[in-house]
Design an enzyme around this catalytic site. Structure first.
Site, PDB file in Angstrom:
ATOM      1  N   LYS A 107      27.116 -48.281  44.670  1.00 30.53           N
ATOM      2  CA  LYS A 107      28.572 -48.357  44.725  1.00 30.53           C
ATOM      3  C   LYS A 107      29.016 -47.820  46.079  1.00 30.53           C
ATOM      4  CE  LYS A 107      31.543 -47.642  41.343  1.00 30.53           C
ATOM      5  NZ  LYS A 107      32.412 -47.022  40.307  1.00 30.53           N
ATOM      6  N   GLU A 156      21.200 -46.122  38.577  1.00 25.86           N
ATOM      7  CA  GLU A 156      20.267 -46.949  37.823  1.00 25.86           C
ATOM      8  C   GLU A 156      20.774 -48.394  37.775  1.00 25.86           C
ATOM      9  OE1 GLU A 156      18.735 -47.297  33.153  1.00 25.86           O
ATOM     10  OE2 GLU A 156      20.255 -45.836  33.731  1.00 25.86           O
ATOM     11  N   ASP A 200      37.915 -43.024  30.108  1.00 23.73           N
ATOM     12  CA  ASP A 200      38.131 -44.451  30.360  1.00 23.73           C
ATOM     13  C   ASP A 200      37.052 -45.296  29.693  1.00 23.73           C
ATOM     14  OD1 ASP A 200      39.533 -46.602  31.385  1.00 23.73           O
ATOM     15  OD2 ASP A 200      38.466 -46.617  33.291  1.00 23.73           O
ATOM     16  N   PRO A 203      35.125 -51.735  26.969  1.00 22.99           N
ATOM     17  CA  PRO A 203      33.998 -52.687  26.997  1.00 22.99           C
ATOM     18  C   PRO A 203      33.419 -52.899  28.383  1.00 22.99           C
ATOM     19  CG  PRO A 203      35.758 -53.513  25.585  1.00 22.99           C
ATOM     20  CD  PRO A 203      36.305 -52.292  26.259  1.00 22.99           C
ATOM     21  N   ASN A 205      33.031 -50.783  30.620  1.00 23.94           N
ATOM     22  CA  ASN A 205      32.258 -49.603  31.014  1.00 23.94           C
ATOM     23  C   ASN A 205      31.078 -49.352  30.088  1.00 23.94           C
ATOM     24  OD1 ASN A 205      33.742 -49.075  33.259  1.00 23.94           O
ATOM     25  ND2 ASN A 205      35.106 -47.592  32.273  1.00 23.94           N
TER      26      ASN A 205
END
Length: 1012
Positions: A107, A156, A200, A203, A205
């Protein structure tokens, strides 16, 4: 069923310290030492490291100053493979970590957010939150770093899809959905246990991997559970798999907004934007469609807020719609806060109990929800056990008790838990006892003591099973402290334990000589009955077979797994491997992952025994993954203990204090209440690893603990005591403590656990002979060597490799007694076994060269040692330690032939190959010093000899070698007139040699140097 430590795992893999002390140049002791060294050096492997190439380093591209409009080739050390997605925080790439050989998700934070400390703080918060977690259902973080002007997180890589995509891929039953969501819930529970609130959960996440394991991700909104207040940082909030960016000013939402205010805003909101996705940029953190009521009001989110979001996601997954019907974000928020749940579809097939559990999690007030995620998960899992009647014993007992209670009256109470040994007679009964006795006696061995121990152990285990069933029954029906589901779990566990008992009894009923010798190990492999009373653990480990037929097939397969383990322990490795292959196919067809894990563990044990260490590791790692995914501490601990043992016996360079295998094994042993048998295996593996790493003193302490535990007693401890005594003797011998080694081996040899005339008796006899040889006790050594070689020939035939090494040891004794012809014949016999096709051929050549040097034939010795070097270069070119030893030996022979320049070249080659910080370099250094002194180069001689002395402190573990280094340096100092240091070193040598019986000429020389 978990087997004990294999008795053959350690003797051939001794310590580096023991290897090092075996160098020698003197004809009076070198042959003896090389025999022992041959046993220690076999199987050494060189460590390899993944190194970045020049091309890889130069292929890196730096990020630009703007947002990344072009996909980079590399980010830091990571090779970018493709773009996975893009969000408000930045870009996510699939990448390859060359250093650790794994695929990762990277990220990369947007540059404008890096410049904004608040954006940077959010990304760092995500990384820190994940770093605090280590759970199979949470995406793991590997690294955080900076690349140019960008921050990144390496995580991961999950090969899978979001929950929404997973649901849309095919029709899913409510049981499949519940299974995935329970696993995800465990990830959230782990976050809560670490003091984190996700805030948060949705779906998008939740990723479901190709392996079926879900992982919770995107902890960018997570904060510590005890962190006061909420963040006021404007965020881009997301739902589903889409993203909306707004360039307009963010909507300001007061943290104290009222319900009336929200109602008043309904008419001013368009439905089309809301229908696309419920997204808002504002001060409230979370995704509105999945936020808890308190989050809509801007209040502090807690663990129960996550619980609400979890239940909302679960509701949507089960019923394919959300529980709130609204056309705008504010209308939706009002319904959430007022608890206006729409009724679920009537044809969904979802049971009522599940709707009730989820409904409580959706309560408006946090205090009305479940107390914790753990409590919620316990309720979701409770009916999983109820749905599966997993054993005929459990079902029969429940039915019988139900009838008894139904017909009972207060006037004459009914005893409902009457159980005795007849309940296990099908597994261990009188017919079994008679057959077992007949088989044992038919072997022709002296079986009286072993037979008695075996029968008593089987009786004890059967009694434990009966008592455990009685206790489970009473806690359910008399004390009424457990539920039907918990009773069934306990009974199913006990049924599996009885299956293990049947498997072991089946092997013992048809026992041959090999089975009798391993009876103690077989019994030690029976699973702990007491674990079946640990309902808390059983409830965490209850994956549900799809139907009753599958459940029956699983039970039968587990009994065959127990039979395979029994075959392996009793020396029937091929039979165990055949069973394992069949079981692998059966487990795959049953599509029940826990069974696959148990089969993989069995394969790992078999492959370890077959010394196929790479394949063994692969199988064990597979089993470890299954154990983690299914929350099975028994399997997990067994696997990590075996992996730790594998690391130790395969010669890997590892630190038991920090390596993952040992850390995980330690955690597992502790989790399972520190059972003595588990703790024994851990101490044993640690001892082997320390010994292989040259830390004999630390290894000795580990083996001391292993002996203590075995002496205190646990199942199969008699056999494990023998193993521990042998291992402790090896460590003691490597430290020069021969009397302790001899005592331990003599005690092991007298143990009833060895039986009569078995292979292990022969092994211990050989070990004792080598120790006596090392100590100069030639009469006893010769007698025990003859006994051992005769035993090896009976068991393995006349060409068994250890017979060759034993003959080399006998050749040394013959030389010591002046019987050169006998020594020559023994070496010829060894060469016949260790011929040019054999990997140990060089050792026989080395012995032949020593024989030539003993009577001055140095040219012949050089020729033999040159052949030895060539052989090692051909058959084991990467074995640097072995090759270094050969060059050192060749250098010594060349020096004896007065070919000094060639000798120095060979010695330099040896020192370049050998580890410069260990005892392995001492002999080549001493020889180089002698050559330099012969060439009248005293200062160069001093440099080599000072190195040798520095490497051999008085406590190095080899007093003879330490004394030799001091004598050589003292002689050189005498040559150049440095008498004070000469006398000091000679005195140290005398002190080292005084307690060594065969020191003789070296001791005399040291005393002479003290006075001159």
């Amino acid at each position: 069923m978990d087997g004990t430590m294999h008795s053959g795992a350690g003797p051939e893999k001794q310590s580096e310290a023991a290897k090092l002390r075996l160098f020698g140049d003197d004809a009076s002791d070198h042959l003896r030492k090389q025999v022992i060294k041959a046993r220690f050096l076999r199987g050494l492997r060189q460590p390899t490291r993944g190194l970045e190439t020049k091309e890889q380093r130069e292929g890196a591209t730096e990020p630009g100053t703007d947002v990344l409009s072009v996909q980079p080739m590399r980010i830091d050390r990571f090779t970018v493979l493709r773009k996975l997605g893009e969000g408000g925080m930045g870009v996510v790439y699939a990448a390859y970590d060359e250093q650790l050989d794994r695929k990762v998700a990277l990220k990369l934070l947007r540059r404008e957010l890096v410049e904004d400390e608040r954006g940077r703080a959010r990304m760092q918060r995500e990384a820190q939150a994940l770093a605090r977690l280590s759970h199979p259902n949470v995406v793991q973080i590997h690294q955080i770093g900076q690349w140019g002007e960008h921050d990144y997180v390496a995580m991961e890589f999950v090969d899978g899809q979001t929950l929404r995509c997973w649901l849309e891929a095919k029709d899913r039953s409510w049981r499949e959905i519940l299974d995935v969501m329970i696993q995800a819930g465990r990830g959230l529970a782990a976050a809560h246990a670490a003091g984190l609130v996700h805030r948060d959960f949705k779906p998008a996440n939740l990723l479901v991997g190709a392996d079926g394991r879900p992982r919770v991700l995107d902890f960018g909104l997570a904060r510590a559970a005890d962190e006061p207040g909420v963040s006021r940082v404007p965020e881009l909030l997301e739902t589903g798999e889409q993203r909306v960016e707004t360039r307009s000013e963010p909507t300001k939402v007061s943290l104290g907004v009222s319900l009336e205010t929200l109602r008043g805003d309904i008419s001013g909101t368009t439905s089309s934007a809301f229908d696309q996705l419920l997204t808002v940029t504002g001060a409230v953190l979370g995704t509105p469609a999945y936020m808890a009521p308190e989050q809509h009001l801007g209040k502090r989110a807690t663990e129960r807020s996550d619980q609400f979001s979890f239940c909302l996601v679960l509701y949507e997954a089960l019923f394919d719609e959300r529980p709130y019907k609204a056309t705008s974000r504010n209308e939706y928020a009002v319904q959430v806060m007022e608890g206006e749940l729409a009724p679920p579809p009537s044809n969904s097939g979802v049971p009522g109990w599940l709707r009730q559990v989820v409904g409580r999690g959706l309560a408006t007030r946090p205090e009305d929800r479940w107390p914790s995620m753990d409590a919620l998960l316990a309720e979701l899992e409770r009916d999983r056990a109820r749905a599966w009647k997993r054993g005929a014993v459990a079902a029969g007992l429940v039915a019988t008790i139900g009838v008894a209670l139904a017909i009972g009256s207060s006037e004459e109470p009914v005893e409902v838990c009457q159980l005795d040994r007849s309940s296990v007679a099908d597994s261990w009964g009188e017919d079994d006892r008679s057959q077992l006795r007949a088989s044992f006696e038919a072997t022709g061995l002296e079986v009286g003591l072993i037979l008695d121990q075996t029968e008593r152990a089987l009786d004890t285990y059967a009694d434990e099973l009966v008592e455990a069933r009685r206790g489970a029954c009473e806690q359910r029906w008399v004390e009424q402290v457990q539920t039907d589901a918990q009773l069934e779990l306990r009974m199913a566990c006990l049924e599996q334990r009885e299956g293990e008992l049947r498997a072991v009894v089946g092997v013992l009923r048809d026992a041959d000589r090999e089975v009798v010798r391993h009876a103690s190990e077989l019994l030690g492999g029976l699973g702990a009955v007491g674990m079946c009373a640990r309902v808390d653990r059983l409830e965490r480990n209850t994956p549900v077979p799809k139907d009753e037929r599958t459940a029956t097939a699983i039970a039968a397969a587990r009994e065959d797994i127990a039979r395979a383990h029994a075959a392996r322990v009793s020396g029937q490795l091929e039979r165990s491997q055949g069973l394992a292959a069949t079981l692998r196919r059966r487990a795959s067809q049953l599509d029940y992952e826990p069974l696959l894990g148990e089969v993989a563990y069995l394969e790992g044990r078999n492959l370890t025994d077959a010394q196929a260490y790479g394949a063994a590791r692969d199988a064990l790692v597979e089993a470890a993954g299954v154990a983690v995914r299914n929350n099975d501490p028994e399997l997990s601990t067994a696997v990590w203990l075996q992996l730790a043992t594998l690391v130790a016996i395969s010669g890997e360079d590892t630190d038991p204090g920090t390596s993952a295998e040992f850390v995980m094994a330690e955690a597992g042993v502790t989790l399972l209440d520190d059972r003595p048998a588990d703790r024994f295996r851990l101490h044993a593996a640690r001892g082997l690893a320390f010994e292989a790493g040259g830390k004999a003193e630390v290894a000795l302490a580990e083996f001391d603990e292993a002996v203590r535990l075995a002496d205190a007693g646990f199942p199969a401890s008699e056999h494990q005591l023998v193993w521990a005594l042998r291992s402790r003797a090896s460590a003691a011998a490597s430290l020069g403590r021969y009397e302790q080694a001899r005592r331990d081996l003599s005690r092991a040899l007298s143990s009833s656990a060895l039986g009569i005339d078995g292979p292990e008796v022969v092994d211990v006899t050989f070990d004792l002979a080598v120790t006596e040889l090392e100590h100069g006790d030639y009469d006893d050594a010769a007698r025990h060597l003859q006994d051992a070689l005769a035993g090896y020939e009976r068991h393995y035939g006349p060409r068994y490799v250890t017979i060759a090494h034993g003959r080399l040891a006998l050749a040394h004794i013959a030389l010591e007694r002046g019987r050169v012809g006998e020594a020559e014949a023994l070496i010829e016999q060894a060469l016949d076994i260790l011929d040019e096709s054999h990997e140990d051929h060089a050792w026989a050549l080395d012995a032949a060269a020593e024989l030539q040097m003993s009577h001055g034939s140095f040219t012949a010795a050089v020729e033999l040692l040159e052949r030895a070097v060539e052989h090692v270069q051909r058959v084991a070119p990467g074995a640097e330690s072995d090759l270094g030893y050969r060059h050192g030996r060749l250098g010594t022979a060349l020096a004896r032939s007065s070919r000094y320049d060639e000798a120095l070249a060979e010695l330099d080659r040896a020192l370049a190959l050998l580890n410069p910080a260990t005892l392995v370099t001492v002999e080549p250094l001493l020889e180089r010093g002698r050559v330099r002194l012969t060439l009248d180069q005293p200062l160069l001689a001093l440099a080599s000899l000072e190195q040798a002395v520095a490497l051999t402190p008085a406590d190095c573990g080899d007093p003879e070698l330490a004394a030799k280094a001091r004598i050589e340096l003292a002689r050189t100092l005498w040559e150049i007139g440095h008498h004070d240091r000469q006398v000091e070193l000679a005195a140290e040598a005398v002190q080292l040699l005084e307690d060594i019986p065969e020191a003789g000429s070296d001791l005399a020389l040291a005393r002479k140097l003290m006075t001159h």
